[in-house]
Design a protein around this motif. Structure first.
Motif, PDB file in Angstrom:
ATOM      1  N   UNK A 180      13.876  23.455  36.949  1.00 30.24           N
ATOM      2  CA  UNK A 180      14.275  24.852  37.148  1.00 30.24           C
ATOM      3  C   UNK A 180      15.654  24.952  37.803  1.00 30.24           C
ATOM      4  N   UNK A 181      15.931  24.061  38.752  1.00 27.53           N
ATOM      5  CA  UNK A 181      17.134  24.182  39.585  1.00 27.53           C
ATOM      6  C   UNK A 181      18.287  23.289  39.137  1.00 27.53           C
ATOM      7  N   UNK A 182      18.143  22.582  38.035  1.00 31.38           N
ATOM      8  CA  UNK A 182      19.139  21.566  37.688  1.00 31.38           C
ATOM      9  C   UNK A 182      20.538  22.132  37.492  1.00 31.38           C
ATOM     10  N   UNK A 183      20.661  23.404  37.114  1.00 38.54           N
ATOM     11  CA  UNK A 183      21.966  24.030  36.869  1.00 38.54           C
ATOM     12  C   UNK A 183      22.299  25.128  37.876  1.00 38.54           C
ATOM     13  N   UNK A 184      21.576  25.199  38.986  1.00 37.39           N
ATOM     14  CA  UNK A 184      21.756  26.322  39.905  1.00 37.39           C
ATOM     15  C   UNK A 184      23.156  26.336  40.534  1.00 37.39           C
ATOM     16  N   UNK A 185      23.853  25.200  40.502  1.00 32.65           N
ATOM     17  CA  UNK A 185      25.188  25.134  41.084  1.00 32.65           C
ATOM     18  C   UNK A 185      26.318  25.468  40.138  1.00 32.65           C
ATOM     19  N   UNK A 186      26.007  25.814  38.891  1.00 40.03           N
ATOM     20  CA  UNK A 186      27.079  26.163  37.955  1.00 40.03           C
ATOM     21  C   UNK A 186      27.793  27.426  38.431  1.00 40.03           C
ATOM     22  N   UNK A 187      29.111  27.426  38.252  1.00 33.54           N
ATOM     23  CA  UNK A 187      29.915  28.551  38.717  1.00 33.54           C
ATOM     24  C   UNK A 187      30.481  29.367  37.588  1.00 33.54           C
ATOM     25  N   UNK A 188      31.328  30.328  37.959  1.00 28.41           N
ATOM     26  CA  UNK A 188      31.980  31.194  36.987  1.00 28.41           C
ATOM     27  C   UNK A 188      32.820  30.355  36.018  1.00 28.41           C
ATOM     28  N   UNK A 189      32.616  30.563  34.721  1.00 27.59           N
ATOM     29  CA  UNK A 189      33.337  29.816  33.688  1.00 27.59           C
ATOM     30  C   UNK A 189      33.340  28.316  33.986  1.00 27.59           C
ATOM     31  N   UNK A 190      32.225  27.863  34.478  1.00 28.89           N
ATOM     32  CA  UNK A 190      31.879  26.486  34.843  1.00 28.89           C
ATOM     33  C   UNK A 190      33.014  25.461  34.827  1.00 28.89           C
ATOM     34  N   UNK A 191      33.163  24.749  33.712  1.00 26.72           N
ATOM     35  CA  UNK A 191      33.989  23.552  33.702  1.00 26.72           C
ATOM     36  C   UNK A 191      35.473  23.864  33.831  1.00 26.72           C
ATOM     37  N   UNK A 192      35.938  24.975  33.274  1.00 25.79           N
ATOM     38  CA  UNK A 192      37.353  25.334  33.386  1.00 25.79           C
ATOM     39  C   UNK A 192      37.712  25.643  34.832  1.00 25.79           C
ATOM     40  N   UNK A 193      36.843  26.390  35.517  1.00 22.16           N
ATOM     41  CA  UNK A 193      37.063  26.706  36.927  1.00 22.16           C
ATOM     42  C   UNK A 193      37.096  25.416  37.751  1.00 22.16           C
ATOM     43  N   UNK A 194      36.196  24.504  37.440  1.00 22.45           N
ATOM     44  CA  UNK A 194      36.133  23.242  38.173  1.00 22.45           C
ATOM     45  C   UNK A 194      37.438  22.464  38.057  1.00 22.45           C
ATOM     46  N   UNK A 195      38.028  22.478  36.866  1.00 21.63           N
ATOM     47  CA  UNK A 195      39.256  21.727  36.655  1.00 21.63           C
ATOM     48  C   UNK A 195      40.424  22.249  37.459  1.00 21.63           C
ATOM     49  N   UNK A 196      40.462  23.559  37.700  1.00 17.17           N
ATOM     50  CA  UNK A 196      41.568  24.167  38.438  1.00 17.17           C
ATOM     51  C   UNK A 196      41.355  24.068  39.943  1.00 17.17           C
ATOM     52  N   UNK A 197      40.144  24.325  40.406  1.00 14.69           N
ATOM     53  CA  UNK A 197      39.891  24.439  41.847  1.00 14.69           C
ATOM     54  C   UNK A 197      39.129  23.246  42.429  1.00 14.69           C
ATOM     55  N   UNK A 198      38.945  22.209  41.621  1.00 11.60           N
ATOM     56  CA  UNK A 198      38.361  20.955  42.093  1.00 11.60           C
ATOM     57  C   UNK A 198      36.981  21.155  42.716  1.00 11.60           C
ATOM     58  N   UNK A 199      36.146  21.922  42.042  1.00 11.74           N
ATOM     59  CA  UNK A 199      34.758  22.077  42.462  1.00 11.74           C
ATOM     60  C   UNK A 199      33.872  21.168  41.599  1.00 11.74           C
ATOM     61  N   UNK A 200      32.649  20.979  42.006  1.00 15.63           N
ATOM     62  CA  UNK A 200      31.725  20.089  41.298  1.00 15.63           C
ATOM     63  C   UNK A 200      30.354  20.758  41.284  1.00 15.63           C
ATOM     64  N   UNK A 201      29.923  21.240  40.108  1.00 11.84           N
ATOM     65  CA  UNK A 201      28.686  22.019  40.053  1.00 11.84           C
ATOM     66  C   UNK A 201      27.457  21.183  40.430  1.00 11.84           C
ATOM     67  N   UNK A 202      27.493  19.872  40.168  1.00 10.09           N
ATOM     68  CA  UNK A 202      26.346  19.042  40.537  1.00 10.09           C
ATOM     69  C   UNK A 202      26.257  18.893  42.057  1.00 10.09           C
ATOM     70  N   UNK A 203      27.405  18.694  42.707  1.00  8.40           N
ATOM     71  CA  UNK A 203      27.415  18.607  44.168  1.00  8.40           C
ATOM     72  C   UNK A 203      26.978  19.927  44.790  1.00  8.40           C
ATOM     73  N   UNK A 204      27.375  21.035  44.166  1.00 11.63           N
ATOM     74  CA  UNK A 204      26.988  22.344  44.696  1.00 11.63           C
ATOM     75  C   UNK A 204      25.513  22.610  44.438  1.00 11.63           C
ATOM     76  N   UNK A 205      24.993  22.118  43.324  1.00  7.06           N
ATOM     77  CA  UNK A 205      23.549  22.211  43.087  1.00  7.06           C
ATOM     78  C   UNK A 205      22.782  21.532  44.210  1.00  7.06           C
ATOM     79  N   UNK A 206      23.208  20.334  44.564  1.00  9.83           N
ATOM     80  CA  UNK A 206      22.561  19.600  45.660  1.00  9.83           C
ATOM     81  C   UNK A 206      22.700  20.367  46.972  1.00  9.83           C
ATOM     82  N   UNK A 207      23.872  20.959  47.207  1.00 14.41           N
ATOM     83  CA  UNK A 207      24.088  21.724  48.442  1.00 14.41           C
ATOM     84  C   UNK A 207      23.167  22.939  48.503  1.00 14.41           C
TER      85      UNK A 207
END
Length: 441
Positions: free
Chosen positions: A97-124
């Motif tokens: 159920x929670x495997x993608x709970x850390x995905x953000x706005x426009x997921x991967x593109x946002x991550x590339x610009x602002x250096x976020x990590x949806x998997x790390x945020x899922x764990x957080x």
């Protein structure tokens, strides 16, 4: 561990029909603000600008993954008491159920610009004691959040559980192929889920599939290959990703000298411009918030930011051509031509690569080795899938995809002021020995 009171809630789903929830912990997780936020995050990001039906959310996908995982764990509990422990059911279902709970706005593109990590945020989100998700999980047991998180990070001691959530054929992939196929209108992702669910079986340190269902597994591999080639790697969707990337890159460059403007028009991005964002800052963003910011930026005095924002809002896509690595020196020539015509190549050109490995053998020496698909013979022995399937063998170890060079479509329009430059550009991309050999999209 705390016991769960009985309840029966039903979610009507276009892919799975009914998704029943009878566990209080699962229902409480769905009701948390962190999980409800997934309603506002598109599953396929910019693909909805190509496949107009693809408006479905991470919320619907996560429910689907939970549903598949629940069916599998209940079947394991009933049919395989010697190789599956029923106490693994809840941790498996919660992780699904929670495997993608850390995905953000426009997921991967946002991550590339602002250096976020949806998997790390899922764990957080799972382990941070300030979240509603964590509070629900701690009601099960004090260490339960860490157990669920360890499934996400692949560190959980029982690899049967890990492989049900993350492997080359898992609950996550099975749901998103069917769901994305349904919403995009593409039939490439369809496969026989019912048959696969009947032949999946727990084995020592993982999962396998009975040989009676091998052709259903074959079909799944081919469907996955087709969806990547025809949907996930579509040139128009990638053009929107490129546009979004350039748009955010320009805003990030302008921010240091225009902090007041961005504080007024896009305040929730400030922590990301400053590279000092908290978990709460991250959770305040979703696709709708970001789109509103882009609408605001259409009137920015900076011509590049205003133009890129307007292009994104109104789906004004760049053109693209395929290229090979041997062509990269020529890309600099094309960028020079584009700059002479009046476009800043830092924002109006881009290269974009998409490649996928449909199936691979287990290679433990690799940093990101894959779990291979095991087929259980009638005598109980296990054989790797490609040894039995010539179809899968043909795809095994082969990488598919392409590199694309994106440029303004206006370059190809007639303009007497830049006629010589346009002719030079067109000559390059139509040259049989260069980009035009691969074709324009």
């Amino acid at each position: 561990m705390a016991t769960n009171k009985k309840l029966e809630k039903v979610f009507r789903d276009p892919v799975h029909n009914y998704i029943p929830v009878s566990n209080q912990t699962i229902y409480d997780l769905i009701a948390t603000k962190e999980f409800q936020r997934l309603r506002r995050i598109k599953q396929l990001g910019t693909s909805s600008y190509t496949f107009h039906g693809a408006e479905h959310s991470r919320f619907t996908h996560c429910l689907g993954v939970y549903h598949i995982a629940k069916q599998i764990t209940e079947m394991f509990t009933k049919n395989y008491p010697e190789t599956w422990r029923p106490e693994e059911n809840l941790v498996t279902q919660c992780a699904a159920l929670l495997h993608d709970v850390g995905h953000g706005a426009f997921s991967h593109t946002f991550e590339g610009i602002f250096d976020t990590d949806h998997e790390a945020i899922t764990v957080a989100i799972i382990t941070d004691e300030t979240t509603e998700v964590n509070a629900v999980l701690r009601k099960v047991a004090p260490d339960f959040p860490e157990k669920v998180a360890s499934v996400i990070t692949h560190d959980y001691e029982n690899q049967q559980v890990v492989q049900l959530i993350s492997s080359q054929i898992d609950a996550d992939r099975m749901d998103y192929l069917l769901r994305d196929s349904y919403y995009t209108g593409a039939t490439y992702g369809e496969f026989d889920l019912t048959r696969i669910m009947r032949v999946i079986t727990p084995v020592d340190n993982g999962i396998a599939f009975k040989i009676q269902g091998m052709h259903a597994v074959e079909d799944y591999i081919v469907s996955r290959f087709q969806m990547y080639m025809q949907v996930y790697f579509h040139p128009a969707s990638r053009a929107m990703e490129v546009l979004l990337h350039q748009l955010l890159k320009r805003a990030k460059v302008l921010y240091p000298t225009q902090k007041d403007y961005f504080a007024m028009t896009s305040p929730r991005l400030i922590p990301f411009f400053e590279n000092q964002f908290s978990l709460n800052d991250y959770l305040q963003l979703d696709d709708g918030v970001m789109t509103t910011y882009f609408q605001n930026w259409q009137t920015h005095p900076d011509e590049i930011l205003a133009d890129l924002s307007t292009s994104f809002i109104n789906r004004k896509l760049a053109k693209s051509v395929k290229y090979d690595r041997s062509d990269e020196a020529d890309l600099a020539i094309l960028r020079d031509i584009i700059e002479k015509i009046g476009f800043d190549p830092d924002y109006y050109t881009a290269v974009h690569s998409n490649f996928d490995l449909p199936y691979d053998l287990y290679r433990p020496e690799l940093e990101n080795s894959r779990t291979q698909i095991e087929i259980m013979q009638k005598d109980g022995s296990l054989t790797e899938l490609s040894e039995l399937s010539s179809l899968v063998k043909a795809l095994s170890g082969t990488t598919h995809g392409d590199n694309r060079f994106y440029f303004p479509r206006e370059i190809l329009k007639a303009d007497t002021l830049f006629k010589s430059e346009q002719e030079a550009f067109t000559s390059y991309i139509n040259n049989d020995y260069f980009l035009g050999k691969a074709g324009k999209k």
